[in-house]
Write a protein that holds these residues in place. Structure first.
Motif, PDB file in Angstrom:
ATOM      1  N   HIS A   1      44.812  44.531  40.053  1.00 40.38           N
ATOM      2  CA  HIS A   1      43.932  43.870  39.082  1.00 40.38           C
ATOM      3  C   HIS A   1      42.493  44.399  39.118  1.00 40.38           C
ATOM      4  O   HIS A   1      41.656  43.962  38.351  1.00 40.38           O
TER       5      HIS A   1
ATOM      6  N   ASP B   1      37.582  40.046  33.425  1.00 36.67           N
ATOM      7  CA  ASP B   1      37.274  38.651  33.757  1.00 36.67           C
ATOM      8  C   ASP B   1      36.104  38.566  34.723  1.00 36.67           C
ATOM      9  O   ASP B   1      35.294  37.638  34.669  1.00 36.67           O
ATOM     10  N   VAL B   2      36.031  39.532  35.635  1.00 35.64           N
ATOM     11  CA  VAL B   2      35.010  39.538  36.687  1.00 35.64           C
ATOM     12  C   VAL B   2      34.395  40.937  36.764  1.00 35.64           C
ATOM     13  O   VAL B   2      35.114  41.930  36.712  1.00 35.64           O
TER      14      VAL B   2
ATOM     15  N   GLU C   1      32.099  36.464  34.706  1.00 39.19           N
ATOM     16  CA  GLU C   1      31.713  36.166  36.078  1.00 39.19           C
ATOM     17  C   GLU C   1      31.173  37.429  36.744  1.00 39.19           C
ATOM     18  O   GLU C   1      31.725  38.519  36.582  1.00 39.19           O
TER      19      GLU C   1
ATOM     20  N   THR D   1      39.316  38.339  45.587  1.00 38.26           N
ATOM     21  CA  THR D   1      39.304  37.985  44.164  1.00 38.26           C
ATOM     22  C   THR D   1      40.691  37.536  43.719  1.00 38.26           C
ATOM     23  O   THR D   1      41.705  37.914  44.308  1.00 38.26           O
ATOM     24  N   ASP D   2      40.719  36.736  42.679  1.00 41.53           N
ATOM     25  CA  ASP D   2      41.962  36.188  42.129  1.00 41.53           C
ATOM     26  C   ASP D   2      42.784  37.317  41.518  1.00 41.53           C
ATOM     27  O   ASP D   2      42.334  37.968  40.567  1.00 41.53           O
TER      28      ASP D   2
ATOM     29  N   ARG E   1      43.186  37.702  37.687  1.00 39.70           N
ATOM     30  CA  ARG E   1      42.035  38.007  36.830  1.00 39.70           C
ATOM     31  C   ARG E   1      41.670  39.479  36.982  1.00 39.70           C
ATOM     32  O   ARG E   1      41.694  40.006  38.081  1.00 39.70           O
ATOM     33  N   THR E   2      41.316  40.118  35.875  1.00 43.17           N
ATOM     34  CA  THR E   2      40.932  41.527  35.933  1.00 43.17           C
ATOM     35  C   THR E   2      39.521  41.658  36.488  1.00 43.17           C
ATOM     36  O   THR E   2      38.632  40.869  36.153  1.00 43.17           O
TER      37      THR E   2
END
Length: 197
Positions: free
Chosen positions: A22, A49-50, A112, A173-174, A177-178
């Protein structure tokens, strides 16, 4: 290669070879306008996403405030513990820096922003000898990065430990989420190696 959404003439390369799960790594030369422009276009094009930036977490609050003040240039000052309290380290927050521009663009897009560099006192001295970024007017960004990586900088235990700290934050990181990780070109390979361990 993709073009910037607003029709800019600076093409953004496909960094699929620097995508690991990701996380996509976007290597930059700090303080160089060409890389600030490329980071902005990459974020606008891909909308991750981040956006993870190679900036110390201990400066996150003042750095975010300095980004909000742009285009005014700010300078963050903190004590240099090695040289004593009467000496300071100056960190300019300026639009031509790719980390600053990545943070500004991410904030502008409501993305984010994650500060992934370990505390300031742990930063090793890294050579910042890069080929002249003016060459990017004639050489594709992928070729510039490839040429740099063929002749990497010398690694030390301090560099490995620093890259390990960045990898630790990125690994947290999750995975759903990219993440676009904006890292210095001279730390790219140490961070990629640290991510494997």
């Amino acid at each position: 290669m993709s073009q910037e959404p607003d029709g800019g003439d600076f093409p953004i390369p496909d960094f699929s070879s620097l995508r690991r799960g990701h996380i996509t790594y976007f290597p930059v030369a700090p303080g160089r306008l060409e890389f600030a422009m490329a980071a902005r276009r990459k974020i606008l094009l891909e909308r991750p996403d981040v956006v993870a930036v190679e900036l110390p977490g201990s400066l996150e609050k003042p750095y975010r405030e300095a980004i909000r003040r742009l285009p005014q240039i700010s300078v963050l000052v903190y004590p240099d513990e090695e040289d004593g309290e009467d000496k300071g380290v100056y960190v300019p927050v300026e639009p031509c820096d790719p980390f600053t521009e990545a943070g500004r663009t991410a904030a502008e897009c409501g993305l984010e922003v994650l500060f992934v560099e370990p505390d300031l006192n742990d930063r090793p001295h890294l050579s910042d000898a890069y080929p002249d970024p003016y060459a990017l007017r004639r050489v594709p960004l992928e070729k510039y990065i490839e040429a740099y990586r063929v002749y990497p900088q010398e690694r030390t235990d301090e560099v490995a430990a620093h890259a390990g700290g960045i990898a630790y934050r990125l690994q947290g990181t999750d995975p759903g989420r990219t993440v676009l990780a904006v890292v210095s070109l001279n730390l790219l390979d140490p961070v990629l190696d640290a991510m494997e361990t």
